[in-house]
Write a protein that holds these residues in place. Sequence first.
Motif, PDB file in Angstrom:
ATOM      1  N   SER A   1      13.595  -0.826   5.769  1.00 59.30           N
ATOM      2  CA  SER A   1      13.170  -1.923   6.893  1.00 59.30           C
ATOM      3  C   SER A   1      12.230  -2.854   6.552  1.00 59.30           C
ATOM      4  O   SER A   1      11.924  -3.948   6.960  1.00 59.30           O
ATOM      5  CB  SER A   1      12.756  -1.183   8.295  1.00 59.30           C
ATOM      6  N   GLY A   2      11.548  -2.515   5.529  1.00 55.97           N
ATOM      7  CA  GLY A   2      10.370  -3.033   5.139  1.00 55.97           C
ATOM      8  C   GLY A   2       9.941  -3.621   3.784  1.00 55.97           C
ATOM      9  O   GLY A   2       9.005  -3.942   3.372  1.00 55.97           O
ATOM     10  N   ALA A   3      11.216  -3.606   2.937  1.00 53.20           N
ATOM     11  CA  ALA A   3      11.286  -4.239   1.474  1.00 53.20           C
ATOM     12  C   ALA A   3      10.507  -5.731   1.488  1.00 53.20           C
ATOM     13  O   ALA A   3       9.675  -5.909   0.444  1.00 53.20           O
ATOM     14  CB  ALA A   3      12.457  -4.019   1.005  1.00 53.20           C
ATOM     15  N   ALA A   4      10.958  -6.453   2.075  1.00 49.18           N
ATOM     16  CA  ALA A   4      10.542  -7.880   2.217  1.00 49.18           C
ATOM     17  C   ALA A   4       9.067  -7.952   2.600  1.00 49.18           C
ATOM     18  O   ALA A   4       8.240  -8.604   1.860  1.00 49.18           O
ATOM     19  CB  ALA A   4      11.073  -8.802   2.869  1.00 49.18           C
ATOM     20  N   ALA A   5       8.564  -7.394   3.561  1.00 53.51           N
ATOM     21  CA  ALA A   5       7.186  -7.338   3.994  1.00 53.51           C
ATOM     22  C   ALA A   5       6.274  -6.817   3.002  1.00 53.51           C
ATOM     23  O   ALA A   5       5.310  -6.942   2.572  1.00 53.51           O
ATOM     24  CB  ALA A   5       7.111  -6.608   5.378  1.00 53.51           C
ATOM     25  N   HIS A   6       6.901  -5.531   2.333  1.00 52.73           N
ATOM     26  CA  HIS A   6       6.065  -4.883   1.163  1.00 52.73           C
ATOM     27  C   HIS A   6       5.883  -5.789   0.143  1.00 52.73           C
ATOM     28  O   HIS A   6       4.879  -5.733  -0.241  1.00 52.73           O
ATOM     29  CB  HIS A   6       6.721  -3.595   0.678  1.00 52.73           C
TER      30      HIS A   6
ATOM     31  N   ARG B   1       2.128  -6.803  -1.132  1.00 55.22           N
ATOM     32  CA  ARG B   1       1.523  -6.544  -2.485  1.00 55.22           C
ATOM     33  C   ARG B   1       1.542  -7.897  -3.282  1.00 55.22           C
ATOM     34  O   ARG B   1       0.142  -7.710  -3.874  1.00 55.22           O
ATOM     35  CB  ARG B   1       2.923  -6.012  -3.396  1.00 55.22           C
ATOM     36  N   ASP B   2       2.128  -8.922  -2.879  1.00 53.76           N
ATOM     37  CA  ASP B   2       1.613 -10.168  -3.555  1.00 53.76           C
ATOM     38  C   ASP B   2       0.093 -10.786  -3.188  1.00 53.76           C
ATOM     39  O   ASP B   2      -0.606 -11.086  -4.009  1.00 53.76           O
ATOM     40  CB  ASP B   2       2.601 -11.393  -3.364  1.00 53.76           C
ATOM     41  N   ALA B   3       0.003 -10.615  -1.788  1.00 58.19           N
ATOM     42  CA  ALA B   3      -1.179 -10.856  -1.173  1.00 58.19           C
ATOM     43  C   ALA B   3      -2.327 -10.125  -1.681  1.00 58.19           C
ATOM     44  O   ALA B   3      -3.499 -10.423  -2.062  1.00 58.19           O
ATOM     45  CB  ALA B   3      -1.219 -10.856   0.266  1.00 58.19           C
ATOM     46  N   ALA B   4      -2.261  -8.554  -1.872  1.00 54.72           N
ATOM     47  CA  ALA B   4      -3.281  -7.715  -2.262  1.00 54.72           C
ATOM     48  C   ALA B   4      -3.288  -7.963  -3.755  1.00 54.72           C
ATOM     49  O   ALA B   4      -4.645  -7.878  -4.156  1.00 54.72           O
ATOM     50  CB  ALA B   4      -2.741  -6.281  -2.059  1.00 54.72           C
ATOM     51  N   GLU B   5      -2.646  -8.281  -4.514  1.00 50.82           N
ATOM     52  CA  GLU B   5      -2.927  -8.463  -6.021  1.00 50.82           C
ATOM     53  C   GLU B   5      -3.527 -10.047  -6.085  1.00 50.82           C
ATOM     54  O   GLU B   5      -4.515  -9.969  -6.970  1.00 50.82           O
ATOM     55  CB  GLU B   5      -1.323  -8.745  -6.850  1.00 50.82           C
TER      56      GLU B   5
ATOM     57  N   ARG C   1      -7.939  12.216  -1.324  1.00 51.79           N
ATOM     58  CA  ARG C   1      -9.166  13.292  -1.258  1.00 51.79           C
ATOM     59  C   ARG C   1      -9.603  13.884   0.065  1.00 51.79           C
ATOM     60  O   ARG C   1      -9.593  14.879   0.242  1.00 51.79           O
ATOM     61  CB  ARG C   1     -10.357  12.768  -1.852  1.00 51.79           C
ATOM     62  N   ASP C   2      -9.700  12.754   1.035  1.00 57.27           N
ATOM     63  CA  ASP C   2     -10.158  13.132   2.480  1.00 57.27           C
ATOM     64  C   ASP C   2      -9.128  13.289   3.407  1.00 57.27           C
ATOM     65  O   ASP C   2      -9.195  14.096   4.337  1.00 57.27           O
ATOM     66  CB  ASP C   2     -11.056  11.925   3.085  1.00 57.27           C
ATOM     67  N   TYR C   3      -7.731  12.807   3.035  1.00 58.66           N
ATOM     68  CA  TYR C   3      -6.606  12.868   4.210  1.00 58.66           C
ATOM     69  C   TYR C   3      -5.820  13.357   3.176  1.00 58.66           C
ATOM     70  O   TYR C   3      -4.658  12.430   2.847  1.00 58.66           O
ATOM     71  CB  TYR C   3      -6.441  11.635   4.900  1.00 58.66           C
ATOM     72  N   PRO C   4      -5.365  14.600   2.781  1.00 58.22           N
ATOM     73  CA  PRO C   4      -4.588  14.916   2.080  1.00 58.22           C
ATOM     74  C   PRO C   4      -3.093  15.247   2.799  1.00 58.22           C
ATOM     75  O   PRO C   4      -3.123  15.204   4.128  1.00 58.22           O
ATOM     76  CB  PRO C   4      -4.504  16.368   1.398  1.00 58.22           C
ATOM     77  N   GLY C   5      -1.916  14.721   2.111  1.00 60.33           N
ATOM     78  CA  GLY C   5      -0.576  14.733   2.558  1.00 60.33           C
ATOM     79  C   GLY C   5       0.288  13.509   1.962  1.00 60.33           C
ATOM     80  O   GLY C   5       0.104  13.380   0.841  1.00 60.33           O
ATOM     81  N   GLN C   6       1.523  13.498   2.552  1.00 55.47           N
ATOM     82  CA  GLN C   6       2.280  12.599   1.833  1.00 55.47           C
ATOM     83  C   GLN C   6       2.614  11.117   2.520  1.00 55.47           C
ATOM     84  O   GLN C   6       2.488  11.043   3.727  1.00 55.47           O
ATOM     85  CB  GLN C   6       3.826  13.008   1.902  1.00 55.47           C
ATOM     86  N   VAL C   7       2.022  10.100   1.693  1.00 56.00           N
ATOM     87  CA  VAL C   7       1.896   8.916   2.173  1.00 56.00           C
ATOM     88  C   VAL C   7       3.292   8.292   2.548  1.00 56.00           C
ATOM     89  O   VAL C   7       4.058   8.365   1.540  1.00 56.00           O
ATOM     90  CB  VAL C   7       1.398   7.940   1.165  1.00 56.00           C
ATOM     91  N   LEU C   8       3.443   7.949   3.907  1.00 55.49           N
ATOM     92  CA  LEU C   8       4.806   7.537   4.241  1.00 55.49           C
ATOM     93  C   LEU C   8       5.071   5.958   4.314  1.00 55.49           C
ATOM     94  O   LEU C   8       6.124   5.548   3.909  1.00 55.49           O
ATOM     95  CB  LEU C   8       5.409   8.022   5.481  1.00 55.49           C
ATOM     96  N   LYS C   9       3.732   5.409   4.482  1.00 56.23           N
ATOM     97  CA  LYS C   9       3.986   3.810   4.616  1.00 56.23           C
ATOM     98  C   LYS C   9       2.513   3.415   4.192  1.00 56.23           C
ATOM     99  O   LYS C   9       1.467   3.878   4.542  1.00 56.23           O
ATOM    100  CB  LYS C   9       4.332   3.517   6.032  1.00 56.23           C
ATOM    101  N   VAL C  10       2.544   2.236   3.734  1.00 53.75           N
ATOM    102  CA  VAL C  10       1.192   1.484   3.266  1.00 53.75           C
ATOM    103  C   VAL C  10       1.596  -0.096   3.634  1.00 53.75           C
ATOM    104  O   VAL C  10       2.498  -0.484   3.415  1.00 53.75           O
ATOM    105  CB  VAL C  10       0.829   1.465   1.866  1.00 53.75           C
ATOM    106  N   GLU C  11       0.697  -0.569   4.400  1.00 51.79           N
ATOM    107  CA  GLU C  11       0.405  -2.054   4.859  1.00 51.79           C
ATOM    108  C   GLU C  11      -0.537  -2.675   4.465  1.00 51.79           C
ATOM    109  O   GLU C  11      -1.742  -2.184   4.286  1.00 51.79           O
ATOM    110  CB  GLU C  11       0.790  -2.107   6.475  1.00 51.79           C
TER     111      GLU C  11
END
Length: 121
Positions: free
Chosen positions: A18-23, A27-31, A51-61
């Motif tokens: 659902s978020g490939a285009a937004a991703h 990514r382009d803006a961040a770079e 380090r501070d919040y261990p777990g599986q990252v499901l989503k990054v915006e």
Amino acid sequence: MHRRGLLAGVLALGLWASGAAAHNHDRDAAERLQALGEVLPLQDILTRVARDYPGQVLKVEFEQDEGGHCQGPGGRAAGCWRYEFKILQDQGRLVKLEVDARTGEVVRVSTRPLRRGGRHP
């Protein structure tokens, strides 16, 4: 335990589809901003978050804060950027983090327990 791994995989696949285009836009803006020295690299932020919040990252915006909550050297910063993470932790807890992309400071944390039936509220 297998059920949690399956749930995480299904969630990640749905988020990716659902978020490939937004991703790509994020990514382009961040770079671009990273090249200008305006934000920290995502890998640096991920290292701190893991380090501070261990777990599986499901989503990054990667988003621009439109609310004016960012502070720059001279007061309110014009158009600051945030990394937003959704992390699945042990026992099915979902953690949502907002991190200032310039400083790496965690500016907001919210957590939700997994509901019965494997769904988040």
